[in-house]
Every structure is written in structure tokens, then in C-alpha cells.
Motif scaffolding. Structure first.
Motif, PDB file in Angstrom:
ATOM      1  N   UNK A  45       0.822  -1.205   0.000  1.00  0.00           N
ATOM      2  CA  UNK A  45       0.000   0.000   0.000  1.00  0.00           C
ATOM      3  C   UNK A  45       0.863   1.266   0.000  1.00  0.00           C
ATOM      4  N   UNK A  46       1.902   1.256   0.801  1.00  0.00           N
ATOM      5  CA  UNK A  46       2.753   2.445   0.927  1.00  0.00           C
ATOM      6  C   UNK A  46       3.397   2.822  -0.401  1.00  0.00           C
ATOM      7  N   UNK A  47       3.822   1.825  -1.161  1.00  0.00           N
ATOM      8  CA  UNK A  47       4.572   2.097  -2.385  1.00  0.00           C
ATOM      9  C   UNK A  47       3.749   1.874  -3.658  1.00  0.00           C
ATOM     10  N   UNK A  48       2.441   1.745  -3.505  1.00  0.00           N
ATOM     11  CA  UNK A  48       1.564   1.699  -4.660  1.00  0.00           C
ATOM     12  C   UNK A  48       1.706   0.452  -5.516  1.00  0.00           C
ATOM     13  N   UNK A  49       2.002  -0.683  -4.893  1.00  0.00           N
ATOM     14  CA  UNK A  49       2.115  -1.942  -5.633  1.00  0.00           C
ATOM     15  C   UNK A  49       0.713  -2.482  -5.910  1.00  0.00           C
ATOM     16  N   UNK A  50       0.428  -2.806  -7.139  1.00  0.00           N
ATOM     17  CA  UNK A  50      -0.906  -3.287  -7.523  1.00  0.00           C
ATOM     18  C   UNK A  50      -1.031  -4.779  -7.209  1.00  0.00           C
ATOM     19  N   UNK A  51      -1.829  -5.096  -6.209  1.00  0.00           N
ATOM     20  CA  UNK A  51      -2.007  -6.495  -5.819  1.00  0.00           C
ATOM     21  C   UNK A  51      -2.544  -7.345  -6.963  1.00  0.00           C
ATOM     22  N   UNK A  52      -3.364  -6.749  -7.809  1.00  0.00           N
ATOM     23  CA  UNK A  52      -4.008  -7.508  -8.882  1.00  0.00           C
ATOM     24  C   UNK A  52      -3.005  -8.049  -9.892  1.00  0.00           C
ATOM     25  N   UNK A  53      -1.819  -7.453  -9.972  1.00  0.00           N
ATOM     26  CA  UNK A  53      -0.807  -7.884 -10.928  1.00  0.00           C
ATOM     27  C   UNK A  53       0.084  -9.002 -10.373  1.00  0.00           C
ATOM     28  N   UNK A  54      -0.081  -9.334  -9.099  1.00  0.00           N
ATOM     29  CA  UNK A  54       0.757 -10.361  -8.473  1.00  0.00           C
ATOM     30  C   UNK A  54       0.380 -11.732  -9.028  1.00  0.00           C
ATOM     31  N   UNK A 293      22.794   0.185  -1.653  1.00  0.00           N
ATOM     32  CA  UNK A 293      21.929  -0.284  -0.578  1.00  0.00           C
ATOM     33  C   UNK A 293      20.563  -0.624  -1.172  1.00  0.00           C
ATOM     34  N   UNK A 294      20.009  -1.756  -0.775  1.00  0.00           N
ATOM     35  CA  UNK A 294      18.639  -2.101  -1.175  1.00  0.00           C
ATOM     36  C   UNK A 294      17.674  -1.278  -0.331  1.00  0.00           C
ATOM     37  N   UNK A 295      17.557  -0.007  -0.691  1.00  0.00           N
ATOM     38  CA  UNK A 295      16.749   0.929   0.103  1.00  0.00           C
ATOM     39  C   UNK A 295      15.278   0.700  -0.131  1.00  0.00           C
ATOM     40  N   UNK A 296      14.502   0.662   0.947  1.00  0.00           N
ATOM     41  CA  UNK A 296      13.070   0.412   0.837  1.00  0.00           C
ATOM     42  C   UNK A 296      12.376   1.489   0.026  1.00  0.00           C
ATOM     43  N   UNK A 297      11.488   1.063  -0.854  1.00  0.00           N
ATOM     44  CA  UNK A 297      10.755   1.986  -1.702  1.00  0.00           C
ATOM     45  C   UNK A 297      11.466   2.311  -2.999  1.00  0.00           C
ATOM     46  N   UNK A 298      12.698   1.837  -3.161  1.00  0.00           N
ATOM     47  CA  UNK A 298      13.477   2.123  -4.369  1.00  0.00           C
ATOM     48  C   UNK A 298      13.287   1.007  -5.392  1.00  0.00           C
ATOM     49  N   UNK A 299      13.120   1.392  -6.652  1.00  0.00           N
ATOM     50  CA  UNK A 299      13.050   0.430  -7.747  1.00  0.00           C
ATOM     51  C   UNK A 299      14.348   0.476  -8.525  1.00  0.00           C
ATOM     52  N   UNK A 300      14.956  -0.680  -8.684  1.00  0.00           N
ATOM     53  CA  UNK A 300      16.214  -0.815  -9.434  1.00  0.00           C
ATOM     54  C   UNK A 300      15.911  -1.518 -10.758  1.00  0.00           C
TER      55      UNK A 300
END
Length: 302
Positions: A45-54, A293-300
Motif C-alpha cells: 500500500x505504501x509504495x503503490x504496488x498493484x495487488x491484482x498484478x501479483x 543499498x537495497x533501500x526500501x521503496x526504491x526500484x532498481x
């Protein structure tokens, strides 16, 4: 798009600003979840991940910081009306654990849940879907544990329209050309596929090294990866503690990355004893400069 979004980068005990391990891998129109520590659905929810695409969930091992968020996520997906099937790749004991939780609560999921067991010491392909291929490999941890290699590669060959027209190949046959077929002309002569198509090119590969000792036996699985994640629970001064607890250090992860000739390294799974993470880069980058760093909220991007 092929990218990795970090939802959690801490080990064992969550902190107020760092969460247990969880990552979303975006493969074009599909989402893969690798590990699902406590609170993962809140990070969705915090990072706007679409559950429907999982579409697929991969659990590396059954230490709680890698799967305690799973039952909550599954329950939420059902409550939100999900009907699309979902597959979980995990050590076989997880299926019983989840079923007991569902049974005790009298919960029946509204979607089909499929478990694919990962057997100890197995390595090889566990999923093929369109342009996506996922392999697993064993890592050296206290219990059975797996890493995952995610390859995204276009499988269809690239059509060269001008050449196809020059050989008088009908457009209705172009799809077969892209699948690698030769064309037989009316006079019986053969138009070789590579005369009218090109290779789709080399794919991109992301490798996720779950909890593990420093282990050079992992090198064949890591070799030439475009992006690699490796745990660095401790700074290198605590190498002995890392070994005792079947974990790795900054210098060890960076050494593997350099030896395997990967293009980029992400480090995570940090011990809660560390408040600041800059020192992890200070130790890793002299060994392997392209470390982040694998920083939370970051997309690589892979």
C-alpha cells in the motif's frame, strides 16, 4: 519493464524504519514477490504496488522474517475479491503451515492457491511463463534455503520485413518465422529462418541470494548477472559471528559480485543492531564499486 522494488531490507527483528525481507520483481505486466516478511502488505500500500498484478510468490526459506507476512497478504487478497489463481514456490512445509492457519480461522480463499515445493539441494527451472524463466538454487543456511534467478528474455525472433517480402513469404506466415520456423516455397526451396529474422538478443537476469554463508559454490548461479542481491547481515568485523549464524558480510558479498562479474550489486538483510547503513557501502564499494543499498521503496532497473 524489468525492475526490482525493495519492500523490506532488514533481518530478523523489524525496526521503525526498516522491514523484514520482501521484494517485488516487475516483469512487464506480471509481478513476482520474493519473500514476504511481516508487514509486507502494508508496504504494498505504501509504495503503490498493484495487488491484482501479483502472479507468483517465491519464499526462500522458513525463517519467520521471510514469510510471516504471507498469511495476512493472502487473506487480504481474498477479502479484496481476487479470483485469479496464485502460485507459491516454497519449501514443502509451508503448504501445511498456511492450511492450518486457514483452517483454524475457518477461511476459504476465493482464489485457487497452488503450492510448488522446492526440494532441498534442487537447482533448475521452476517456472516458464511467456518471456519469463525462473530458476532456483540452494544456498548455505541453517535450514533449507534457496536463491532465485529471474531471466526475462523475448523468445520470439525479430522479423526482418524487407527480407521476408523479398523471398515472397506471405504475411500470414510471419508468426511462424518469429517462432523459428523455416519457410518452404512453392518450388520446394527452403528459406532459412535466419535469412529473414534476427535473434531477439540476450535477455536480462536478476539473481536473488537469500540468507547464506559466504559460499563460492554459488558463483555459477551468479555469473554475469545484470543485477544481483546478496545479504550483508553484518559489517566485516563480525565475520566470525556471520559464519556462526550462517550469514554474510559486506566484503564477502562484494567479493562474490566481483568474482562472478555481475554488473550491479544490491546489499540488504541488515542486522537491527545497525542504525545507519552508510558504513555498509563504505566497506563494499572498495571491493565492488557498483554496489547500492537495497533501500526500501526504491526500484532498481535490471
Amino acid at each position: 519493464m524489468f525492475g526490482v522494488t525493495i519492500l523490506g531490507n532488514n533481518s530478523a527483528i523489524p525496526t521503525l524504519d526498516r522491514h523484514p525481507t520482501a521484494q517485488i520483481v516487475t516483469c512487464n505486466d506480471q509481478l513476482l514477490l520474493i519473500d514476504c516478511g511481516e508487514g509486507t502488505q502494508l508496504q504494498f500500500a505504501k509504495y503503490g504496488i498493484r495487488r491484482s498484478k501479483l502472479r507468483y510468490i517465491f519464499i526462500s526459506h522458513l525463517h519467520g522474517d521471510h514469510y510471516f507476512g504471507l498469511i495476512g497478504l493472502l487473506n487480504t487478497l481474498s477479502l479484496m475479491g481476487r479470483t485469479e489463481p496464485l502460485s507459491i514456490f516454497a519449501p514443502p512445509e509451508l503448504e501445511q503451515i498456511i492450511q492450518i492457519q486457514l483452517d483454524c480461522a475457518g477461511t476459504i480463499l476465493k482464489f485457487e492457491l497452488t503450492f510448488v515445493p522446492l526440494m532441498p539441494e534442487y537447482s533448475g527451472v521452476i517456472l516458464e511463463d511467456k518471456d519469463l524463466e525462473v530458476r532456483c538454487f540452494p544456498t548455505q543456511h541453517r535450514i533449507s534455503c534457496f536463491g532465485f534467478s529471474v531471466l526475462l528474455q523475448k523468445r520470439k525472433r525479430k522479423l526482418l520485413p524487407d527480407q521476408a517480402k523479398a523471398y515472397e513469404i506471405p504475411a500470414a506466415y510471419y508468426g511462424k518465422l518469429q517462432e523459428g520456423a523455416d519457410y518452404v516455397r512453392k518450388d520446394g526451396s527452403i528459406v532459412k529462418n535466419d535469412w529473414v529474422t534476427m535473434s531477439p538478443g540476450k535477455g536480462k537476469r536478476y539473481v536473488y541470494c537469500a540468507d547464506t554463508l559466504y559460499d563460492e559454490n554459488l558463483l555459477p548461479y551468479l555469473k554475469d548477472a545484470d543485477l544481483m542481491y546478496h545479504e550483508t547481515t553484518y559489517l566485516h568485523e563480525l565475520a566470525d559471528r556471520a559464519a556462526e549464524r550462517f550469514h554474510s558480510t559486506t566484503v564477502q558479498a562484494a567479493t562474490l559480485a566481483a568474482t562472478a562479474h555481475v554488473k550491479r550489486l544490491l546489499i540488504g538483510h541488515f542486522s537491527s543492531k545497525y542504525k545507519e547503513l552508510d558504513q555498509f557501502l563504505e566497506e563494499s564499494r572498495p571491493v565492488f564499486p557498483n554496489t547500492d543499498i537495497a533501500a526500501e521503496g526504491t526500484t532498481f532497473i535490471v
